[in-house]
Design a protein around this motif. Structure first.
Motif, mmCIF file in Angstrom:
data_model
loop_
_atom_site.group_PDB
_atom_site.id
_atom_site.type_symbol
_atom_site.label_atom_id
_atom_site.label_comp_id
_atom_site.label_asym_id
_atom_site.label_seq_id
_atom_site.Cartn_x
_atom_site.Cartn_y
_atom_site.Cartn_z
ATOM 1 N N GLU A 217 0.841 -1.187 0.000
ATOM 2 C CA GLU A 217 0.000 0.000 0.000
ATOM 3 C C GLU A 217 0.885 1.249 0.000
ATOM 4 N N ASN A 218 0.355 2.332 -0.559
ATOM 5 C CA ASN A 218 1.138 3.553 -0.687
ATOM 6 C C ASN A 218 0.282 4.768 -0.357
ATOM 7 N N PRO A 219 0.718 5.593 0.660
ATOM 8 C CA PRO A 219 1.922 5.453 1.478
ATOM 9 C C PRO A 219 1.823 4.266 2.419
ATOM 10 N N CYS A 220 2.973 3.918 3.038
ATOM 11 C CA CYS A 220 3.019 2.687 3.814
ATOM 12 C C CYS A 220 3.936 2.859 5.017
ATOM 13 N N SER A 225 8.474 -1.119 3.942
ATOM 14 C CA SER A 225 9.093 -0.682 2.679
ATOM 15 C C SER A 225 10.580 -1.030 2.652
ATOM 16 N N PRO A 237 3.577 -0.353 -5.919
ATOM 17 C CA PRO A 237 2.877 0.421 -4.889
ATOM 18 C C PRO A 237 1.409 0.594 -5.297
ATOM 19 N N ASP A 451 6.527 7.037 1.169
ATOM 20 C CA ASP A 451 5.699 7.218 -0.020
ATOM 21 C C ASP A 451 6.564 6.949 -1.243
ATOM 22 N N PHE A 452 6.110 6.015 -2.092
ATOM 23 C CA PHE A 452 6.874 5.661 -3.281
ATOM 24 C C PHE A 452 6.818 6.743 -4.356
ATOM 25 N N ASP A 453 5.932 7.710 -4.196
ATOM 26 C CA ASP A 453 5.808 8.811 -5.152
ATOM 27 C C ASP A 453 6.647 9.985 -4.673
#
Length: 488
Positions: A217-220, A225, A237, A451-453
């Motif tokens: 899940e994102n954010p996580c 992570s 993500p 957060d992957f972004d």
């Protein structure tokens, strides 16, 4: 609609739980279809010969989990959910069943020989996430239990424990999970670990050779992570919204491993709806995937009855449940646990032996006694009252001081998220300014989240309230107001 329920006054399950379980099963079997009404609580209570409050509590839990919905004064009506899909997931083919109970005569596994911050640099008023109240630790009872154990069981101090954990503690954990989270496991499915992070590591290493790609899940949660990003596998993500993980955006390829926090999404606090939980289990079945459910703070739910864990809906097939006592008792104990389907039991136990060969005996024995003697349940009830009062204080102070502040994820757990209004400085800027005022508030990137972004909007502050008194919370919010005056 007449409901035929059979209640057992001698059962270890409370009457409320028995009513909930049986009505839920009737709905899932399709005997109560979407749009049909439940019997009035007074009528059902009279027919069963039990308290109306018992029925009301069971009905409230059914509503909280999305099985039924109130329609004004007309009563409770069954919601449209896909029961056939859930039953398929739970019962499935024989090749993926929970597996046989281990033979009691089999030889035991041989043992092998062999927060950020902390301490003086914490701000005076620190909203760091996941910290239990030091004053809440049950020191008097704990000391009495430890002294009794040291008087009676000193031989265990010089011996190795079962690498899967002290049997008495695994029994206590399995009993608690069945009662409090709806997870039907036995002690031969529980592995005791060094906290929640160790449980995540155990499950990941157990499943990594069954996995082609990772979903998260994102954010996580930052800790999850870190494990996934070090694996050398493709990571997908998956965004979350107000209803939890977006199940419609999960990949369709076979062989995924998904990490998720459905009961209180970290860090946003969203609670995954029943429809999405069922969608998630169906996705795992259809794609031959497994799920790690991190239930890190599920003991603290303030608004409504406790929710059945995803692992409870799954029936012990594809969901690996990770929990911890760090939030409920104390992180210093370093005790967490993972549950595994029985077909993974031998492999999981051997893996745990290779990782650490078991936990310290004294803490495990003390915690098992603490749970078995009923102290744990009483301790949780008291802490829920304390933490709910602090949650309420923080929400009221933020909304009063910052003109209806938007607060997310406060229904349960030990933290919430403040969605900053348009025109405020970024969360990271406020974090740095607040630190100068001896206040610890945290942007997602600093509050144990990831957060992957890289271009994600920096407009959320994570506030853990459990380790601050109501007076301290009020003082901190007022200092934030003075700090932000003139900037917004």
């Amino acid at each position: 609609m007449e409901l035929t329920l059979t209640l057992d006054a001698t059962s270890t399950k409370s009457l409320q739980v028995q009513v909930f379980d049986q009505v839920r099963e009737i709905i899932l079997e399709g005997k109560l279809k979407a749009g049909m009404a439940l019997p009035p609580s007074r009528l059902l209570a009279e027919r069963l010969g039990i308290s109306r409050n018992t029925v009301i509590t069971a009905y409230e839990r059914l509503a909280a989990e999305g099985y039924v919905k109130a329609r004004g004064t007309a009563g409770l009506f069954v919601e449209p959910i896909p029961p056939d899909s859930l039953l398929l997931i739970q019962r499935g083919g024989q090749s993926l069943t929970n597996g046989p109970v281990p033979d009691e005569t089999s030889e035991p596994l041989l043992c092998f020989a062999g927060s950020p911050g902390g301490g003086g640099d914490r701000p005076e008023l620190d909203f760091w996430v996941g910290r239990s109240d030091p004053a809440g630790f049950p020191l008097r009872i704990w000391r009495r239990i430890v002294n009794r154990l040291l008087s009676d069981e000193t031989a265990y101090l010089t011996d190795y424990c079962d690498p899967a954990g002290l049997p008495e503690l695994r029994v206590a954990i399995s009993t608690h999970l069945r009662r409090a989270r709806g997870v039907s496991v036995t002690e031969d499915q529980v592995i005791v670990t060094t906290g929640g992070q160790d449980a995540l590591n155990l499950v990941f290493n157990l499943l990594k050779f069954h996995t082609r790609q990772l979903c998260i899940e994102n954010p996580c949660y930052l800790g999850a992570s870190l494990i996934f990003r070090s694996a050398g596998l493709a990571i997908h993500p998956v965004p979350v919204d107000g209803d939890g993980l977006r199940t419609d955006l999960l990949p369709k390829e076979q062989g995924s491993l998904l990490y998720v926090t459905p009961s209180h999404q970290f860090p946003t606090g969203a609670i995954m709806t029943l429809t999405r939980r069922l969608d998630l289990l169906r996705w795992a079945e259809e794609t031959d995937s497994f799920i790690i459910e991190d239930d890190y703070d599920s003991d603290f739910r303030y608004d409504g009855p406790p929710l059945t864990a995803l692992a409870g809906l799954d029936g012990g097939r594809r969901v690996f449940y990770a929990g911890t006592f760090s939030k409920s008792v104390g992180a210093g104990l370093r005790i967490g646990f993972a549950t595994v389907p029985r077909m993974f039991w031998d492999e999981a136990r051997m893996l745990k032996a290779r990782m650490s060969n078991g936990q310290a005996w004294l803490e495990q024995a003390a915690l098992a006694t603490f749970i078995d003697e009923g102290h744990f349940d009483r301790h949780l009830r008291r802490l829920r009252q304390v933490y709910k009062a602090r949650r309420d204080c923080l929400v009221e102070a933020l909304r009063r001081t910052f003109d209806g502040a938007v607060v997310i994820g406060g229904e349960s757990g030990l933290h919430l998220v403040w969605q900053l209004p348009v025109g405020f400085p970024s969360a990271r800027q406020i974090q740095l300014m607040a630190r100068e005022q001896s206040i610890g508030v945290y942007a997602l990137s600093s509050g144990a989240a990831y957060d992957f972004d890289p271009g994600a909007q920096d407009d959320m502050l994570v506030l853990g309230y459990s380790s601050l008194t109501e007076t301290q919370i009020g003082d901190a919010v007022e200092r934030l107001r003075l700090m932000l005056d003139g900037l917004v």
